[in-house]
Design an enzyme around this catalytic site. Structure first.
Site, PDB file in Angstrom:
ATOM      1  N   LYS A  75       0.854  -1.197   0.000  1.00  0.00           N
ATOM      2  CA  LYS A  75       0.000   0.000   0.000  1.00  0.00           C
ATOM      3  C   LYS A  75       0.888   1.244   0.000  1.00  0.00           C
ATOM      4  CE  LYS A  75      -3.838   1.968   2.729  1.00  0.00           C
ATOM      5  NZ  LYS A  75      -4.602   1.820   3.997  1.00  0.00           N
ATOM      6  N   SER A 150      -9.615   1.401   3.286  1.00  0.00           N
ATOM      7  CA  SER A 150      -8.835   2.200   2.367  1.00  0.00           C
ATOM      8  C   SER A 150      -7.772   1.422   1.597  1.00  0.00           C
ATOM      9  CB  SER A 150      -8.153   3.332   3.136  1.00  0.00           C
ATOM     10  OG  SER A 150      -7.195   2.810   4.043  1.00  0.00           O
ATOM     11  N   SER A 174      -9.487  -0.795   7.554  1.00  0.00           N
ATOM     12  CA  SER A 174      -8.971  -0.628   6.188  1.00  0.00           C
ATOM     13  C   SER A 174      -8.224  -1.832   5.616  1.00  0.00           C
ATOM     14  CB  SER A 174      -8.057   0.595   6.116  1.00  0.00           C
ATOM     15  OG  SER A 174      -8.825   1.770   6.094  1.00  0.00           O
TER      16      SER A 174
END
Lengths: 494, 96
Positions: A75, A150, A174
């Site tokens: 990420k 997210s 997330s």
């Protein structure tokens, strides 16, 4: 080849059937072919040199790391030295990280192949990956739907078989919520289990880095590589890291599973003004209940429990996380790094314009909310009140874990929702994290694993929560179910 | 709970965040709706409950006072929007 798990790819390399270079080439080809439709990656690195180095080590008979030759996507909130690290934000469009996050150093030491940086909601603020300043990631099971967020890019990348493993970060769900929406395993470790050094901060008392994988064995392996004490993060605990991958196949005997009645309410939010609440979907409930039946058939005792302060978790979170964010994001001032406005009138105006231009709408909303909650005259009514209710939430869990080994329920109230469906109503978006948020507030670990599909073919996730630092028990519990089912072996057709 | 556009402007100043006039009203409306939701907390009895700022109630983590690795000046300045020699360059602070 791209359907394989990391564990299978390690076995095939050890047996001489595959090389790291061949593995890397296959995954890169799949990304090139299909990511233009999924948009999981913000940057793909050509890791051929890394792969060749691993193959050379193997040929020489040198000691190999635990993830030798295994692609891992990361990420884009984790710093990777010499590479752009954007947090999905325009304000960091040109930011090149000067150092590696601790977890990146761990991956490199383990001979993993770093294959790219994945899309996310800006500064990890969101539940659908639609808040990225760069692109909207699509759910590999249905391109009209979001992968959750997210960490939606990382979840979509694993689900689409662009990589067998990925890292995400989880501040309010997330990792677990996108894992649920994408039909894969995703785990948030206990607060303090994994170093946050080099994880760009959002809500520092809530943020944790954790693994995404096709199955629980792989998640255990990746967690084992990244977990452990790091003196550079003063909240990283100095507790031994267990051999998760080795024990994951050992079932738990005579287990008691707590099932909170608050996780099965038709409208769990008790939401007042602003529209309909995010009630638990009937298909999701059915799959979760069936999963509980499987545990019962494996000898577990199911016990209905109450976590009475659960309905307040979202409200507490949106004060605590935004207060911390308003402080953490003060560093984007147009001076040290990040965007600076081209035209301004003096220092203060430079800072205001740089931030106004660089941050997106949701980040601005959260900075505003956090600033308001901490401002003179409101701090007692909002921030301190939230911290008190946070302790009540933690005490709910402490009481529950006195009688239960783990807690189970749905990860998210619904399967993947449509792109654009919730963007106009921030509160509706917040409520998609209703079951995941309390674990961050309490600092406890949680994992989401696939437990079924809706009639429309969308994955459903089972969430398992544990007491602090019981990752081993959580992984073993999750693996018990996985061995009895085949959901984790399904792959979307792209 | 309802925030006015003026209150939003004041909070934006505190946050050093430029918000355009056109965005003030929508921001006020959205923040008001979120605060309405958050106000459910006022109904929770928290008498005698200590605030919990952090899941790990750790205090005072020390390390040995020895010099470790840190970024070089070049590395530290590499991402600066503007620099002069070995310094970050900012607009004039005095005379505003």
């Amino acid at each position: 080849m791209t359907n394989f798990t990391a564990t299978e790819l390690l076995q095939k390399q050890a047996a001489g059937d595959l090389t790291a270079e061949a593995i890397t080439t296959s995954f890169l080809a799949r990304i090139t072919q299909h990511d233009p439709h999924i948009h999981a990656f913000l940057a793909v690195t050509d890791p051929t040199e890394q792969a060749r180095a691993v193959d050379a080590k193997r040929r020489r008979g040198d000691a190999l790391g635990r993830l030798a030759g295994i692609p891992v996507a990361v990420k884009d909130v984790l710093c990777t030295r010499g590479q752009r690290t954007t947090c999905g934000s325009k304000i960091l469009r040109d930011f090149v990280a000067p150092y590696d996050a601790h977890v990146i150093t761990r991956l490199k030491e383990a001979d993993a192949i770093l294959i790219g940086k994945t899309n996310c909601d800006e500064f990890a603020m969101g539940s659908s990956t639609e808040n990225s300043a760069y692109q909207v990631t699509r759910n590999p099971w249905d391109l009209e739907r979001t992968p959750g967020g997210s960490s939606g890019g990382s979840a979509a990348a694993v689900a689409a078989c662009f990589t067998p493993l990925a890292l995400g970060s989880d501040t309010g769900g997330s990792i677990r919520q996108p894992a649920s929406l994408c039909g894969i395993a995703g785990m948030k470790p206990s607060y303090g289990r994994v170093s946050r050094y080099g994880l760009i901060a959002y809500g520092s008392s809530l943020d944790q880095v954790g693994p995404f994988a096709h199955d629980v064995r792989d998640a255990a392996l990746l967690l084992e590589v990244i977990a452990g004490h790091d003196p550079r993060d003063s909240t990283s605990v100095d507790l031994p890291v267990l051999q998760y991958a080795k024990v994951v196949d050992t079932p738990i005997n005579q287990m008691t599973i707590g099932v909170p009645k608050e996780f099965f309410l038709p409208s769990p939010s008790g939401r007042g003004a602003g529209g309909e609440g995010a009630g638990l979907d009937a298909e999701v409930e059915k799959s979760v209940r069936e999963a509980l039946n499987i545990y019962e058939s494996l000898g577990a005792t199911i016990k209905e429990i109450s976590l009475p302060h659960t309905p307040h978790a979202v409200a507490v979170y949106y004060l605590v996380a935004t207060a911390e964010a308003s402080s953490n994001l003060a560093r984007y001032d147009g001076v040290h790094f990040g965007h600076r406005a081209a035209a301004f009138n003096g220092l203060i105006d430079m800072v205001k314009k740089s931030r106004g231009e660089g941050f997106g709408a949701e980040v601005k909303r959260r900075i505003m909310l956090g600033t308001y909650a901490l401002s003179s005259g409101y701090i007692d009514a909002y921030y301190l009140k939230a911290l008190k209710v946070r302790r009540l939430i933690r005490q709910d869990f402490d009481r529950a874990f006195a009688d239960c080994d783990v807690i189970m329920g749905p990860t998210a109230p619904t399967a993947a929702f449509k792109i654009g469906e919730k963007t106009a109503d921030p509160l509706a978006m917040y409520l998609s994290d209703i079951y995941t948020i309390s674990a961050n507030l309490a600092g406890i670990p949680g994992i989401s694993i696939p437990c079924g599909f809706t009639k429309a073919g969308l994955p459903i996730g089972l969430q398992i929560l544990g007491a602090p630092f019981t990752e081993e028990k959580l992984l073993r519990t999750a693996r018990m179910y996985e061995r009895e089912t085949e959901w984790h072996q399904r792959r979307p057709v792209l | 709970m309802s925030l006015s556009a003026d209150e939003v402007r004041q909070v934006a100043d505190l946050a050093r965040l430029e918000i355009s006039d056109a965005d003030l009203e929508p921001m006020a409306r959205q923040l008001s709706a979120i605060l309405d939701y958050i106000n459910q907390l006022q109904k929770v009895n928290t008498d005698g409950v200590e605030p919990l700022a952090h899941a790990l109630e750790l205090h005072d983590v020390f390390r040995e006072d020895v010099t470790g690795h840190s970024l070089s000046v070049e590395e530290a300045l590499a991402n600066a929007p503007a620099r002069k020699n070995d310094f970050y360059r900012v607009p004039p602070v005095f005379g505003e």
